[in-house]
Design a protein around this motif. Structure first.
Motif, PDB file in Angstrom:
ATOM      1  N   ALA A   1       0.937  -1.230  -0.090  1.00  0.00           N
ATOM      2  CA  ALA A   1       0.201   0.013   0.028  1.00  0.00           C
ATOM      3  C   ALA A   1       0.946   1.230   0.073  1.00  0.00           C
ATOM      4  O   ALA A   1       0.664   2.102  -0.703  1.00  0.00           O
ATOM      5  CB  ALA A   1      -0.831   0.066   1.176  1.00  0.00           C
ATOM      6  N   LYS A   2       1.877   1.215   0.761  1.00  0.00           N
ATOM      7  CA  LYS A   2       2.944   2.390   0.960  1.00  0.00           C
ATOM      8  C   LYS A   2       3.478   2.616  -0.489  1.00  0.00           C
ATOM      9  O   LYS A   2       3.601   3.589  -1.081  1.00  0.00           O
ATOM     10  CB  LYS A   2       3.726   2.081   1.913  1.00  0.00           C
ATOM     11  CG  LYS A   2       3.413   2.174   3.272  1.00  0.00           C
ATOM     12  CD  LYS A   2       4.324   1.925   4.274  1.00  0.00           C
ATOM     13  CE  LYS A   2       4.067   1.742   5.661  1.00  0.00           C
ATOM     14  NZ  LYS A   2       4.841   1.125   6.946  1.00  0.00           N
ATOM     15  N   ILE A   3       3.936   1.492  -0.936  1.00  0.00           N
ATOM     16  CA  ILE A   3       4.772   1.687  -2.401  1.00  0.00           C
ATOM     17  C   ILE A   3       3.794   2.059  -3.426  1.00  0.00           C
ATOM     18  O   ILE A   3       4.256   2.850  -4.438  1.00  0.00           O
ATOM     19  CB  ILE A   3       5.319   0.217  -2.589  1.00  0.00           C
ATOM     20  CG1 ILE A   3       6.349   0.213  -1.734  1.00  0.00           C
ATOM     21  CG2 ILE A   3       6.047   0.373  -4.017  1.00  0.00           C
ATOM     22  CD1 ILE A   3       7.221  -1.256  -1.889  1.00  0.00           C
ATOM     23  N   ASN A   4       2.600   1.601  -3.500  1.00  0.00           N
ATOM     24  CA  ASN A   4       1.573   1.925  -4.363  1.00  0.00           C
ATOM     25  C   ASN A   4       1.511   3.546  -4.336  1.00  0.00           C
ATOM     26  O   ASN A   4       1.145   4.370  -5.261  1.00  0.00           O
ATOM     27  CB  ASN A   4       0.160   1.397  -4.253  1.00  0.00           C
ATOM     28  CG  ASN A   4       0.165   0.161  -5.215  1.00  0.00           C
ATOM     29  OD1 ASN A   4       0.053   0.589  -6.540  1.00  0.00           O
ATOM     30  ND2 ASN A   4       0.177  -1.011  -4.711  1.00  0.00           N
ATOM     31  N   VAL A   5       1.419   4.252  -3.177  1.00  0.00           N
ATOM     32  CA  VAL A   5       1.213   5.684  -3.110  1.00  0.00           C
ATOM     33  C   VAL A   5       2.744   6.332  -3.512  1.00  0.00           C
ATOM     34  O   VAL A   5       2.352   7.525  -4.228  1.00  0.00           O
ATOM     35  CB  VAL A   5       0.819   5.926  -1.628  1.00  0.00           C
ATOM     36  CG1 VAL A   5       1.045   7.480  -1.705  1.00  0.00           C
ATOM     37  CG2 VAL A   5      -0.632   5.430  -1.353  1.00  0.00           C
ATOM     38  N   ASN A   6       3.496   5.935  -2.965  1.00  0.00           N
ATOM     39  CA  ASN A   6       5.020   6.643  -3.128  1.00  0.00           C
ATOM     40  C   ASN A   6       5.588   6.516  -4.755  1.00  0.00           C
ATOM     41  O   ASN A   6       6.212   7.422  -4.974  1.00  0.00           O
ATOM     42  CB  ASN A   6       6.020   6.021  -1.940  1.00  0.00           C
ATOM     43  CG  ASN A   6       5.716   6.041  -0.821  1.00  0.00           C
ATOM     44  OD1 ASN A   6       4.811   7.005  -0.594  1.00  0.00           O
ATOM     45  ND2 ASN A   6       6.356   5.554   0.126  1.00  0.00           N
ATOM     46  N   ALA A   7       5.046   5.329  -5.323  1.00  0.00           N
ATOM     47  CA  ALA A   7       5.779   4.971  -6.440  1.00  0.00           C
ATOM     48  C   ALA A   7       5.179   5.704  -7.778  1.00  0.00           C
ATOM     49  O   ALA A   7       5.628   5.941  -8.937  1.00  0.00           O
ATOM     50  CB  ALA A   7       5.987   3.443  -6.630  1.00  0.00           C
ATOM     51  N   GLU A   8       3.814   6.329  -7.565  1.00  0.00           N
ATOM     52  CA  GLU A   8       3.000   6.580  -8.614  1.00  0.00           C
ATOM     53  C   GLU A   8       3.901   7.732  -9.705  1.00  0.00           C
ATOM     54  O   GLU A   8       3.940   7.544 -10.665  1.00  0.00           O
ATOM     55  CB  GLU A   8       1.617   6.927  -8.369  1.00  0.00           C
ATOM     56  CG  GLU A   8       0.676   7.388  -9.357  1.00  0.00           C
ATOM     57  CD  GLU A   8      -0.486   7.761  -8.855  1.00  0.00           C
ATOM     58  OE1 GLU A   8      -1.458   8.205 -10.051  1.00  0.00           O
ATOM     59  OE2 GLU A   8      -1.013   7.492  -7.912  1.00  0.00           O
ATOM     60  N   SER A   9       4.153   8.802  -8.756  1.00  0.00           N
ATOM     61  CA  SER A   9       4.690   9.919  -9.434  1.00  0.00           C
ATOM     62  C   SER A   9       6.126   9.472 -10.346  1.00  0.00           C
ATOM     63  O   SER A   9       6.337   9.867 -11.414  1.00  0.00           O
ATOM     64  CB  SER A   9       4.988  11.106  -8.536  1.00  0.00           C
ATOM     65  OG  SER A   9       5.388  12.226  -9.219  1.00  0.00           O
ATOM     66  N   PRO A  10       7.164   8.975  -9.422  1.00  0.00           N
ATOM     67  CA  PRO A  10       8.418   8.520 -10.120  1.00  0.00           C
ATOM     68  C   PRO A  10       8.135   7.611 -11.213  1.00  0.00           C
ATOM     69  O   PRO A  10       8.750   7.678 -12.380  1.00  0.00           O
ATOM     70  CB  PRO A  10       8.817   7.757  -9.107  1.00  0.00           C
ATOM     71  CG  PRO A  10       8.436   8.319  -7.722  1.00  0.00           C
ATOM     72  CD  PRO A  10       7.125   8.665  -8.167  1.00  0.00           C
ATOM     73  N   PHE A  11       7.100   6.617 -11.204  1.00  0.00           N
ATOM     74  CA  PHE A  11       6.742   5.861 -12.283  1.00  0.00           C
ATOM     75  C   PHE A  11       6.251   6.446 -13.640  1.00  0.00           C
ATOM     76  O   PHE A  11       6.948   6.300 -14.825  1.00  0.00           O
ATOM     77  CB  PHE A  11       5.826   4.613 -11.769  1.00  0.00           C
ATOM     78  CG  PHE A  11       5.336   3.652 -12.960  1.00  0.00           C
ATOM     79  CD1 PHE A  11       6.363   2.872 -13.291  1.00  0.00           C
ATOM     80  CD2 PHE A  11       4.210   4.101 -13.749  1.00  0.00           C
ATOM     81  CE1 PHE A  11       5.763   1.923 -14.317  1.00  0.00           C
ATOM     82  CE2 PHE A  11       3.610   3.242 -14.764  1.00  0.00           C
ATOM     83  CZ  PHE A  11       4.691   2.114 -15.133  1.00  0.00           C
ATOM     84  N   ARG A  12       5.354   7.351 -13.308  1.00  0.00           N
ATOM     85  CA  ARG A  12       4.728   8.320 -14.443  1.00  0.00           C
ATOM     86  C   ARG A  12       5.810   9.177 -15.030  1.00  0.00           C
ATOM     87  O   ARG A  12       5.848   9.075 -16.321  1.00  0.00           O
ATOM     88  CB  ARG A  12       3.699   9.093 -13.902  1.00  0.00           C
ATOM     89  CG  ARG A  12       3.032   9.902 -14.976  1.00  0.00           C
ATOM     90  CD  ARG A  12       1.743  10.879 -14.351  1.00  0.00           C
ATOM     91  NE  ARG A  12       2.514  11.753 -13.504  1.00  0.00           N
ATOM     92  CZ  ARG A  12       1.987  11.995 -12.132  1.00  0.00           C
ATOM     93  NH1 ARG A  12       1.522  10.931 -11.602  1.00  0.00           N
ATOM     94  NH2 ARG A  12       2.660  12.759 -11.489  1.00  0.00           N
ATOM     95  N   ASP A  13       6.582   9.728 -14.349  1.00  0.00           N
ATOM     96  CA  ASP A  13       7.899  10.558 -14.997  1.00  0.00           C
ATOM     97  C   ASP A  13       8.717   9.556 -15.784  1.00  0.00           C
ATOM     98  O   ASP A  13       9.047  10.191 -16.837  1.00  0.00           O
ATOM     99  CB  ASP A  13       8.503  11.166 -13.811  1.00  0.00           C
ATOM    100  CG  ASP A  13       7.617  12.268 -13.094  1.00  0.00           C
ATOM    101  OD1 ASP A  13       6.595  12.613 -13.613  1.00  0.00           O
ATOM    102  OD2 ASP A  13       8.163  12.676 -11.975  1.00  0.00           O
ATOM    103  N   CYS A  14       9.031   8.411 -15.152  1.00  0.00           N
ATOM    104  CA  CYS A  14      10.067   7.679 -15.829  1.00  0.00           C
ATOM    105  C   CYS A  14       9.549   7.220 -17.323  1.00  0.00           C
ATOM    106  O   CYS A  14      10.176   7.093 -18.204  1.00  0.00           O
ATOM    107  CB  CYS A  14      10.284   6.413 -14.817  1.00  0.00           C
ATOM    108  SG  CYS A  14      11.463   5.427 -15.606  1.00  0.00           S
ATOM    109  N   LEU A  15       8.265   6.687 -17.198  1.00  0.00           N
ATOM    110  CA  LEU A  15       7.621   6.385 -18.325  1.00  0.00           C
ATOM    111  C   LEU A  15       7.444   7.273 -19.509  1.00  0.00           C
ATOM    112  O   LEU A  15       7.423   7.144 -20.437  1.00  0.00           O
ATOM    113  CB  LEU A  15       6.256   5.695 -18.040  1.00  0.00           C
ATOM    114  CG  LEU A  15       5.472   4.589 -19.273  1.00  0.00           C
ATOM    115  CD1 LEU A  15       6.451   3.610 -19.540  1.00  0.00           C
ATOM    116  CD2 LEU A  15       4.179   4.285 -18.580  1.00  0.00           C
ATOM    117  N   GLN A  16       7.132   8.516 -18.871  1.00  0.00           N
ATOM    118  CA  GLN A  16       6.950   9.834 -19.949  1.00  0.00           C
ATOM    119  C   GLN A  16       8.296   9.975 -20.686  1.00  0.00           C
ATOM    120  O   GLN A  16       8.287  10.015 -21.613  1.00  0.00           O
ATOM    121  CB  GLN A  16       6.493  11.016 -19.366  1.00  0.00           C
ATOM    122  CG  GLN A  16       5.806  11.920 -19.742  1.00  0.00           C
ATOM    123  CD  GLN A  16       5.006  12.999 -19.408  1.00  0.00           C
ATOM    124  OE1 GLN A  16       5.216  13.328 -17.810  1.00  0.00           O
ATOM    125  NE2 GLN A  16       4.299  13.701 -19.671  1.00  0.00           N
TER     126      GLN A  16
END
Length: 454
Positions: free
Chosen positions: A82-97
């Protein structure tokens, strides 16, 4: 070297051993079909990039503190995810973009994202970036199909379960028994419901589901998955039949158990491993030890750091237990499991029935003693013992007499011989699926062509 097809697939595994292994095996399968591979991963439980030199690895922050990373992650897996799902969203989106922006400078096109069904934000990110997303389920299709009904079972009065009803079937979720439900739904209670609902909703919006299973194991459930989620379904497993999981292990494997097995008689050894997440008490550890010792059968036993919370290995054992184990058994902190199960000396597997372990045991024709910890393991163990009838269910009883009885029944009893015969039939059926023209082989071809057509 395989010819490249000009397309790249982005993969994003959930940071647990049982999820990383299948994702990297799938990456190898797709790479063998011409796709280039980029793997995005969290800092926590980062896979070893050096073991996969043909892939590109990109690490993103997960927001976990050093304390959270260093403490035993198995103490509360749902809380951690649950913590990682919250914390990783923005870094993941930036990386994929950034990857999508850079592709205009490359000769390859990014064709899709494949991530674990346990990621709750990736579908929305993929839609914003206009990138098709496929869901990898590391569970049986039968279990993922139950996600929509699990919250309803709590409201139907199944829990708590009385002793008189413990063995009753759960009509909405066969072949589970009512006593299994408390360990499927866990102690998280209603906190689990939003996770289940979000997983169902995002999976229904995806471009397809990839299962590490095959038609020979659950044809009806695969058809039902297509009806429930209304997206294409690809039953491409067992993945390890195409590529080994050994190079993606997060634990250092102790290879000394292989020469030890070389000195044992054919089909005489019971292999014991409760996976990478299950925890037991010191009392449970002692009961398993004495059950194995009293069975008089040789054994290889994985006692990983954290199996007993706070313990790094065998320090909870008394000197008497250590001496008795040394006479007949071999203890390792982690084993090369596929190699162990394939060894001719191994005749049985005392397992937690994670889906990876269950598949590996079936593919090597090794009958099981089922000691599930929770979640999907309850369902897998019911299929092993009650549907396929290729194992013995301990029903959660970690008692030395029960373990001794099960080991002796499986390894030297007449009932064990019948189980072994059924397992050999199931092994052959699943083995045919991964051969040229088999159901799994065809599904991989269909998946590859589907990705190419996007």
């Amino acid at each position: 070297m395989e010819k490249r097809n000009g397309q790249r697939v982005i993969l994003f595994p959930l940071p647990l051993q049982g999820c990383i292994n299948p994702m990297l095996q799938l990456a190898n399968i797709l790479h063998s079909r011409g796709f280039s591979i980029t793997l995005i991963h969290t800092r926590f439980n980062a896979p070893r990039a050096s073991s996969h030199p043909l892939f590109t690895f990109l690490q993103i922050p997960d927001g976990l503190s050093e304390t959270q990373i260093n403490e035993d992650p198995t103490s509360n897996v749902m809380s951690l995810l649950a913590k990682i799902n919250v914390n990783a969203e923005s870094p993941f989106r930036d990386c994929l973009q950034k990857l999508l922006l850079l592709q205009s400078q490359e000769s390859e096109r990014i064709s899709c994202l494949i991530d674990d069904c346990g990621w709750l934000f990736t579908q929305s990110v993929s839609e914003i970036l206009n990138l098709p997303r496929f869901v990898l389920s590391t569970f049986k299709a039968t279990f993922l199909n139950a996600y929509p009904i699990l919250p309803l079972l709590r409201t139907k009065g199944y829990l708590p379960v009385s002793d008189s009803e413990a063995e009753d079937s759960v009509l909405e979720f066969p072949p589970l028994q009512k006593r299994d439900l408390s360990r499927v739904l866990g102690e998280d209670g209603e906190e689990l419901d939003p996770f289940l609902r979000t997983t169902v909703e995002t999976t229904m919006r995806s471009s397809g589901i990839i299962f590490m299973s095959c038609e020979e194991l659950e044809e009806d459930s695969l058809t039902l998955a297509n009806e429930i989620y209304k997206v294409p379904v690809f039953a491409t497993g067992p993945f390890h039949s195409y590529f080994s999981a050994s190079s993606s292990s997060l634990f250092t494997q102790d290879e000394t158990c292989i020469p030890w097995l070389d000195n044992q008689e054919d089909k005489s050894v019971i292999y014991v491993s409760l996976g990478s997440v299950v925890n037991i008490t010191e009392s449970d550890l002692s009961e398993i030890a004495w059950g194995l010792i009293n069975s008089k059968q040789p054994f290889v036993w994985v006692v990983r750091p954290g199996l007993v919370r706070g313990a790094q290995g065998i320090e909870p054992f008394s000197e008497e237990v250590v001496r008795s184990i040394e006479e007949r058994g071999k203890i390792v902190k982690w084993a090369p499991q596929q190699e162990v199960l394939a060894h001719g000396a191994v005749g049985g597997f005392l397992t937690h029935n994670g889906w990876n372990s269950t598949l590996e045991s079936i593919c090597e024709g090794v009958p099981m003693i089922c000691l599930p910890g929770g979640w999907d393991q309850m369902l897998n163990s019911r299929f092993v013992s009650d549907v396929w009838k290729v194992g013995i269910h301990l029903e959660g009883r970690i008692e030395r007499r029960e373990i001794e009885k099960a080991v002796r029944m499986l390894m030297v009893g007449s009932g064990g011989e019948k189980i072994r015969e059924r397992m050999n039939v199931l092994k052959d059926e699943v083995g045919r699926s991964v051969k040229h023209g088999g159901s799994s082989f065809r599904s991989i071809e269909t998946l590859a062509n589907h990705i190419l057509s996007l």
